[in-house]
Motif scaffolding. Structure first.
Motif, PDB file in Angstrom:
ATOM      1  N   LEU A   2      -2.700  11.731  -5.023  1.00  0.00           N
ATOM      2  CA  LEU A   2      -1.670  10.859  -5.620  1.00  0.00           C
ATOM      3  C   LEU A   2      -2.469  10.313  -7.199  1.00  0.00           C
ATOM      4  CD1 LEU A   2      -0.097   8.898  -2.756  1.00  0.00           C
ATOM      5  CD2 LEU A   2       0.703  11.292  -3.954  1.00  0.00           C
ATOM      6  N   VAL A   3      -3.600   9.739  -6.773  1.00  0.00           N
ATOM      7  CA  VAL A   3      -4.600   9.278  -7.713  1.00  0.00           C
ATOM      8  C   VAL A   3      -4.824  10.092  -8.888  1.00  0.00           C
ATOM      9  CG1 VAL A   3      -6.551   8.059  -8.190  1.00  0.00           C
ATOM     10  CG2 VAL A   3      -5.543   7.500  -6.117  1.00  0.00           C
ATOM     11  N   ALA A  16       1.935   5.614  -2.640  1.00  0.00           N
ATOM     12  CA  ALA A  16       2.336   5.798  -4.072  1.00  0.00           C
ATOM     13  C   ALA A  16       2.927   4.356  -4.518  1.00  0.00           C
ATOM     14  CB  ALA A  16       3.271   6.928  -4.378  1.00  0.00           C
ATOM     15  N   ASP A  17       3.612   3.971  -3.438  1.00  0.00           N
ATOM     16  CA  ASP A  17       4.246   2.413  -3.939  1.00  0.00           C
ATOM     17  C   ASP A  17       3.205   1.541  -3.949  1.00  0.00           C
ATOM     18  OD1 ASP A  17       6.908   3.308  -3.886  1.00  0.00           O
ATOM     19  OD2 ASP A  17       7.118   3.070  -2.019  1.00  0.00           O
ATOM     20  N   ARG A  18       2.088   1.723  -3.161  1.00  0.00           N
ATOM     21  CA  ARG A  18       1.026   0.483  -3.068  1.00  0.00           C
ATOM     22  C   ARG A  18       0.133   0.906  -4.508  1.00  0.00           C
ATOM     23  NH1 ARG A  18      -0.294  -2.094   1.572  1.00  0.00           N
ATOM     24  NH2 ARG A  18      -2.082  -2.980   0.454  1.00  0.00           N
ATOM     25  N   ARG A  36       4.232   8.159  -8.330  1.00  0.00           N
ATOM     26  CA  ARG A  36       5.520   8.643  -7.412  1.00  0.00           C
ATOM     27  C   ARG A  36       5.773  10.057  -7.464  1.00  0.00           C
ATOM     28  NH1 ARG A  36       7.848   2.843  -8.730  1.00  0.00           N
ATOM     29  NH2 ARG A  36       6.933   1.908  -6.939  1.00  0.00           N
ATOM     30  N   ASP A  37       5.675  10.614  -8.836  1.00  0.00           N
ATOM     31  CA  ASP A  37       5.855  12.296  -9.269  1.00  0.00           C
ATOM     32  C   ASP A  37       4.844  12.725  -8.326  1.00  0.00           C
ATOM     33  OD1 ASP A  37       7.763  11.283 -10.958  1.00  0.00           O
ATOM     34  OD2 ASP A  37       6.643  11.646 -12.541  1.00  0.00           O
ATOM     35  N   ARG A  38       3.580  12.256  -8.288  1.00  0.00           N
ATOM     36  CA  ARG A  38       2.847  13.157  -7.500  1.00  0.00           C
ATOM     37  C   ARG A  38       3.026  13.168  -6.046  1.00  0.00           C
ATOM     38  NH1 ARG A  38      -2.051  14.601 -10.563  1.00  0.00           N
ATOM     39  NH2 ARG A  38      -3.261  14.880  -8.733  1.00  0.00           N
ATOM     40  N   ALA A  39       3.495  11.974  -5.570  1.00  0.00           N
ATOM     41  CA  ALA A  39       3.861  11.873  -4.270  1.00  0.00           C
ATOM     42  C   ALA A  39       4.973  13.024  -3.784  1.00  0.00           C
ATOM     43  CB  ALA A  39       4.166  10.373  -3.863  1.00  0.00           C
TER      44      ALA A  39
END
Ligand SMILES: [Zn+2]
Length: 310
Positions: free
Chosen positions: A48-49, A162-164, A177-180
């Motif tokens: 995600l990062v 992703a939200d965090r 969020r896209d990556r999630a």
């Protein structure tokens, strides 16, 4: 006498500071820094990062999360991270106290997330293997904490994480969020592929080294007969070895782990004429570089041992 300052330096001193000030103003925002307790969580966070931050690892990839002495430098890393990612006190018991002093918005316990899938806990674990034996808190809550071994849990973690990250670094919220979203699709596909690949060996009995594979075993309907030990740092006692021999009748395979002394497990496999396989549930091997790859490799290793001579 006062020290002589050249007129040039006096006039230009503010100018000399200019590059420093410019550099400060133009420097990119501090990147988000995630600290993961174990490699599976590091791999998940890295998905995600991406290149928008740093994800580092608290424990060495092959260190047992069940029993780890925390150093002063580890404490500093816990305090400096934007987000500490861990499973929870059921697994990394040694982190409970230090994390009590870290703000709630700077830590995320995965075991505490709602709506995760939890396997039924195997019945045999109700019996302590050595009466009066030391237990350092493995499986405190009667459930298997190795929750990353079910890709459906990985997908849920991805959404929450992703939200965090979006809260910590709002400028990149869409990116996370896209990556999630992409990871969730990939894991859904992986889940179906693992189901299909493992289905042919569903009936084959085997033993694992420690009681850690419930999420994987139950998700894919595998036939785990027993575990050599409940807590990985403890070698099995004589009484438990006797019971093991009974349970292993008809097993095809015994899976060791690359992190601990496996001599007792190897002797047992030899004595009972079981094939030996190895499962790297922490993805400690350098060949494991992403989270889907960790699960895929685990399935490869299960198949390699259970399919031999079938
Ligand atoms: Zn474990």
């Amino acid at each position: 006498m006062f020290p002589r300052i050249s007129p040039w330096r006096r006039r230009c001193a503010p100018l000399l500071l200019l590059p420093v000030l410019l550099g400060w103003a133009l420097a990119p925002r501090a990147e988000v820094e995630v600290l993961a307790s174990i490699k599976p969580l590091q791999l998940l966070a890295q998905e995600l990062v991406g290149e928008r931050g740093q994800v580092s690892l608290l424990l060495e990839p092959n260190a047992s999360p069940h029993d780890y002495p925390l150093k002063v430098s580890d404490m500093q890393r816990l305090n400096n991270a934007d987000l500490v990612l861990w499973v929870g006190e059921e697994l990394e018991t040694f982190l409970s106290r230090p994390l009590a002093r870290v703000a709630p918005e700077n830590q995320l316990s995965l075991a505490a997330l709602p709506d995760l899938h939890w396997p039924r806990y195997p019945e045999e674990s109700q019996h302590p293997e050595e009466p009066g034996g030391h237990d350092h808190g493995h499986h405190h809550h009667g459930r298997d904490p190795h929750l990353w071994l079910d890709p459906r849990n990985g997908a849920k973690v991805a959404r929450v994480l992703a939200d965090r990250l979006a809260t910590l670094d709002p400028d990149n919220a869409d990116y996370y969020r896209d990556r999630a979203g992409a990871l969730v699709s990939e894991l859904d596909e992986l889940d179906r592929s693992l189901e299909a690949r493992l289905e042919p060996v569903a009936g084959r009995g085997f033993a694992v080294y420690h009681q850690a594979y419930g999420h994987f075993v139950q998700r894919y309907g595998l036939n785990q007969l027993t575990a050599v030990t409940e807590s990985p740092e403890r070698r099995p006692g004589a009484r438990h070895l006797y019971e093991l021999r009974q349970r292993l009748a008809g097993a095809a395979c015994l899976f060791t782990e690359p992190y601990y002394d496996m001599s007792a497990a190897r002797d047992l496999a030899q004595e009972l004429d079981l094939r030996l396989g190895e499962l790297d549930l922490l993805g400690a091997s350098e060949a494991v570089t992403d989270y889907p790859g960790l699960l895929d490799t685990l399935a490869d290793n299960v198949l390699e041992c259970l399919q031999a001579d079938s």
